[in-house]
Structures are given as C-alpha cells and as structure tokens.
Design a protein around this motif. Structure first.
Motif, PDB file in Angstrom:
ATOM      1  N   THR A 167      11.461 -14.290 -50.798  1.00 15.80           N
ATOM      2  CA  THR A 167      11.390 -13.226 -49.806  1.00 15.80           C
ATOM      3  C   THR A 167       9.921 -12.923 -49.559  1.00 15.80           C
ATOM      4  O   THR A 167       9.166 -12.627 -50.480  1.00 15.80           O
ATOM      5  CB  THR A 167      12.127 -11.960 -50.301  1.00 15.80           C
ATOM      6  N   VAL A 168       9.562 -13.025 -48.292  1.00 17.29           N
ATOM      7  CA  VAL A 168       8.177 -12.842 -47.888  1.00 17.29           C
ATOM      8  C   VAL A 168       7.855 -11.355 -47.854  1.00 17.29           C
ATOM      9  O   VAL A 168       8.631 -10.556 -47.351  1.00 17.29           O
ATOM     10  CB  VAL A 168       7.948 -13.457 -46.493  1.00 17.29           C
ATOM     11  N   VAL A 169       6.722 -11.013 -48.392  1.00 13.90           N
ATOM     12  CA  VAL A 169       6.228  -9.641 -48.304  1.00 13.90           C
ATOM     13  C   VAL A 169       5.053  -9.666 -47.341  1.00 13.90           C
ATOM     14  O   VAL A 169       4.045 -10.324 -47.596  1.00 13.90           O
ATOM     15  CB  VAL A 169       5.817  -9.092 -49.684  1.00 13.90           C
ATOM     16  N   LYS A 170       5.230  -8.979 -46.235  1.00 16.23           N
ATOM     17  CA  LYS A 170       4.176  -8.926 -45.224  1.00 16.23           C
ATOM     18  C   LYS A 170       3.051  -8.028 -45.725  1.00 16.23           C
ATOM     19  O   LYS A 170       3.297  -6.994 -46.330  1.00 16.23           O
ATOM     20  CB  LYS A 170       4.707  -8.365 -43.905  1.00 16.23           C
ATOM     21  N   PRO A 171       1.801  -8.415 -45.475  1.00 14.38           N
ATOM     22  CA  PRO A 171       0.697  -7.555 -45.893  1.00 14.38           C
ATOM     23  C   PRO A 171       0.706  -6.259 -45.092  1.00 14.38           C
ATOM     24  O   PRO A 171       1.082  -6.240 -43.923  1.00 14.38           O
ATOM     25  CB  PRO A 171      -0.549  -8.388 -45.583  1.00 14.38           C
ATOM     26  N   LYS A 172       0.318  -5.208 -45.752  1.00 11.14           N
ATOM     27  CA  LYS A 172       0.257  -3.917 -45.075  1.00 11.14           C
ATOM     28  C   LYS A 172      -0.931  -3.904 -44.129  1.00 11.14           C
ATOM     29  O   LYS A 172      -2.025  -4.325 -44.479  1.00 11.14           O
ATOM     30  CB  LYS A 172       0.138  -2.786 -46.093  1.00 11.14           C
ATOM     31  N   VAL A 173      -0.670  -3.419 -42.951  1.00 14.85           N
ATOM     32  CA  VAL A 173      -1.724  -3.337 -41.954  1.00 14.85           C
ATOM     33  C   VAL A 173      -2.539  -2.089 -42.227  1.00 14.85           C
ATOM     34  O   VAL A 173      -2.007  -0.988 -42.325  1.00 14.85           O
ATOM     35  CB  VAL A 173      -1.125  -3.278 -40.526  1.00 14.85           C
ATOM     36  N   LYS A 174      -3.832  -2.313 -42.376  1.00 14.88           N
ATOM     37  CA  LYS A 174      -4.717  -1.189 -42.647  1.00 14.88           C
ATOM     38  C   LYS A 174      -5.311  -0.716 -41.337  1.00 14.88           C
ATOM     39  O   LYS A 174      -5.826  -1.508 -40.550  1.00 14.88           O
ATOM     40  CB  LYS A 174      -5.843  -1.601 -43.593  1.00 14.88           C
ATOM     41  N   THR A 175      -5.222   0.566 -41.111  1.00 17.11           N
ATOM     42  CA  THR A 175      -5.837   1.126 -39.921  1.00 17.11           C
ATOM     43  C   THR A 175      -6.853   2.160 -40.353  1.00 17.11           C
ATOM     44  O   THR A 175      -6.531   3.106 -41.057  1.00 17.11           O
ATOM     45  CB  THR A 175      -4.800   1.780 -38.986  1.00 17.11           C
ATOM     46  N   ASN A 176      -8.048   1.935 -39.945  1.00 16.82           N
ATOM     47  CA  ASN A 176      -9.130   2.850 -40.277  1.00 16.82           C
ATOM     48  C   ASN A 176      -9.596   3.606 -39.034  1.00 16.82           C
ATOM     49  O   ASN A 176     -10.676   4.140 -38.991  1.00 16.82           O
ATOM     50  CB  ASN A 176     -10.318   2.091 -40.874  1.00 16.82           C
ATOM     51  N   GLN A 177      -8.743   3.581 -38.035  1.00 20.42           N
ATOM     52  CA  GLN A 177      -9.105   4.203 -36.783  1.00 20.42           C
ATOM     53  C   GLN A 177      -8.917   5.715 -36.884  1.00 20.42           C
ATOM     54  O   GLN A 177      -7.863   6.198 -37.263  1.00 20.42           O
ATOM     55  CB  GLN A 177      -8.228   3.644 -35.675  1.00 20.42           C
ATOM     56  N   LYS A 178      -9.943   6.432 -36.527  1.00 13.14           N
ATOM     57  CA  LYS A 178      -9.892   7.884 -36.556  1.00 13.14           C
ATOM     58  C   LYS A 178     -10.022   8.389 -35.127  1.00 13.14           C
ATOM     59  O   LYS A 178     -10.758   7.817 -34.320  1.00 13.14           O
ATOM     60  CB  LYS A 178     -11.022   8.464 -37.409  1.00 13.14           C
ATOM     61  N   LEU A 179      -9.322   9.426 -34.830  1.00 17.78           N
ATOM     62  CA  LEU A 179      -9.395  10.019 -33.508  1.00 17.78           C
ATOM     63  C   LEU A 179     -10.641  10.884 -33.439  1.00 17.78           C
ATOM     64  O   LEU A 179     -10.791  11.851 -34.168  1.00 17.78           O
ATOM     65  CB  LEU A 179      -8.137  10.851 -33.228  1.00 17.78           C
ATOM     66  N   ASP A 180     -11.528  10.481 -32.585  1.00 16.39           N
ATOM     67  CA  ASP A 180     -12.763  11.209 -32.394  1.00 16.39           C
ATOM     68  C   ASP A 180     -12.630  12.006 -31.101  1.00 16.39           C
ATOM     69  O   ASP A 180     -12.438  11.436 -30.019  1.00 16.39           O
ATOM     70  CB  ASP A 180     -13.923  10.222 -32.321  1.00 16.39           C
ATOM     71  N   ALA A 181     -12.731  13.307 -31.192  1.00 10.60           N
ATOM     72  CA  ALA A 181     -12.533  14.186 -30.040  1.00 10.60           C
ATOM     73  C   ALA A 181     -13.519  13.881 -28.919  1.00 10.60           C
ATOM     74  O   ALA A 181     -13.154  13.945 -27.735  1.00 10.60           O
ATOM     75  CB  ALA A 181     -12.633  15.642 -30.469  1.00 10.60           C
ATOM     76  N   SER A 182     -14.746  13.535 -29.258  1.00 10.81           N
ATOM     77  CA  SER A 182     -15.740  13.264 -28.208  1.00 10.81           C
ATOM     78  C   SER A 182     -15.380  11.991 -27.437  1.00 10.81           C
ATOM     79  O   SER A 182     -15.572  11.923 -26.217  1.00 10.81           O
ATOM     80  CB  SER A 182     -17.139  13.170 -28.802  1.00 10.81           C
ATOM     81  N   LYS A 183     -14.846  10.984 -28.122  1.00  5.26           N
ATOM     82  CA  LYS A 183     -14.431   9.762 -27.442  1.00  5.26           C
ATOM     83  C   LYS A 183     -13.245  10.037 -26.528  1.00  5.26           C
ATOM     84  O   LYS A 183     -13.169   9.528 -25.412  1.00  5.26           O
ATOM     85  CB  LYS A 183     -14.072   8.674 -28.457  1.00  5.26           C
TER      86      LYS A 183
END
Length: 196
Positions: A167-183
């Motif tokens: 059974t394949v275990v998919k790697p966890k997707v890492k998200t380092n995206q932060k919501l920047d109010a100015s953007k």
C-alpha cells in the motif's frame, strides 16, 4: 583538449553538471576543428541519461563516429542503458547497467545514475499507484522481491504479506504559504484597476 572541468565534476560527484560541460567543450572543440579522438563519449552520453535527456542522448549517439562506437565497449554499454530507457524497459536498465564491468572513470557515475533512476521510478510508482504488487515493484525497481519490499517499507509503504501487495503512502504536501495582507491588498487593487 582540456577535460579537467569534466574530470573535476566527476570527482566531486557533480553529475548534473557534466552534460552541460561536455556539450560546451565538445562544441568548442568542433568549432576549432579539433580532433575528438580522445573524447569521453561514454561519460558524455551517460550525463544526458542521468538528466533524463533522452533526445540529446540519441542525438549524441547518432553523431558519434562509428569508429568510436566500434572501439569502445563502454560506450556501447552506456547506449544499451539508453535504449532500455527509450523503450521503457525498466528492468532492462538495471540489467544493462549492472551487466558490464565499468572502468574506474565511470563506475561511480553509473552507480549514481542507478540510484537517481531508482528514486525517480519510486516517485513515479508513488504518484501512480495506491496499491501495487510486490512483484511489480521489484520489476520496476530492478530488485528482488525482498529488497523491493524493504525499500518500499523504509519509505513508509505498508505490506499485506498474505496478498503480497504494498500500500502506497503518498508524501504529505507541505505548504509554507502564508497569507500576507499587503499582497492581498495589491492584488485587489490590481484587479479593481483592470476592471475599471
């Protein structure tokens, strides 16, 4: 012809850089009309295979003088690996690479190629399957079933021993995206400006 940069890259294990170095030096030599009798065709060809650049590898093979192809068994052995890659003969890649007595200049490069290739194949299996038989993993990875099972389990997969399925275990997707109010504000202003 000065191949010291190629030899240095091989010594350092900077295999990803070898193809570009060889391409540049080869073109430079050709532009000067220099003889390429001592050109390291096997290393050059393997460098393109290492990068999965099969089109460049085929072009290099076709442009290699027949005398070099006939006189250099190591070059022919690298080309057998390339043919297996081109034909998607996964097990054949390992057989071709492991079935030749490589010289000291290229032996570590071939080992690094096989390790890189095995990792790419494992990533493909991970993305393509949710379950897969042990026999299929062994085939794609160029290993016996026990080694393939151990490799998969070391990478987080689980085994159903009775069914001989992994059974394949998919790697966890890492998200380092932060919501920047100015953007977000700049994006809103840009969209508003485009609409009005």
């Amino acid at each position: 012809m000065d191949l010291s940069a190629v030899h240095a890259a091989l010594s350092d294990g900077s295999y990803a850089a070898v193809a570009l170095l060889c391409d540049d030096l080869f073109l430079e030599a050709a532009s000067r009309g220099a003889a390429t009798d001592d050109w390291p065709y096997a290393v050059h060809l393997l460098a393109h295979l290492y990068l999965s650049d099969l089109n460049s590898a085929r072009f290099l093979w076709k442009s290699t003088p027949q005398e070099a192809k006939d006189a250099r068994p190591e070059l022919a052995a690298v080309w057998r690996i390339g043919q297996c890659l081109w034909n998607r003969d996964y097990a054949g890649v390992y057989t071709a690479a492991q079935g030749f007595e490589w010289g000291p200049q290229i032996a570590d490069f071939v080992s690094a190629f096989l390790e890189s290739y095995r990792k790419r194949i494992f990533q493909l299996l991970t993305s393509a399957y949710s379950t897969i038989s042990v026999a299929d993993v062994a085939h794609f990875m160029g290993m016996n079933e026990e080694d393939a099972t151990n490799y998969a389990m070391q990478n987080g997969w689980s085994l159903d021993a009775s069914a001989k399925m992994l059974t394949v275990v998919k790697p966890k997707v890492k998200t380092n995206q932060k919501l920047d109010a100015s953007k977000l504000q700049r994006l809103t202003e840009c969209v508003f400006h485009l609409e009005h």
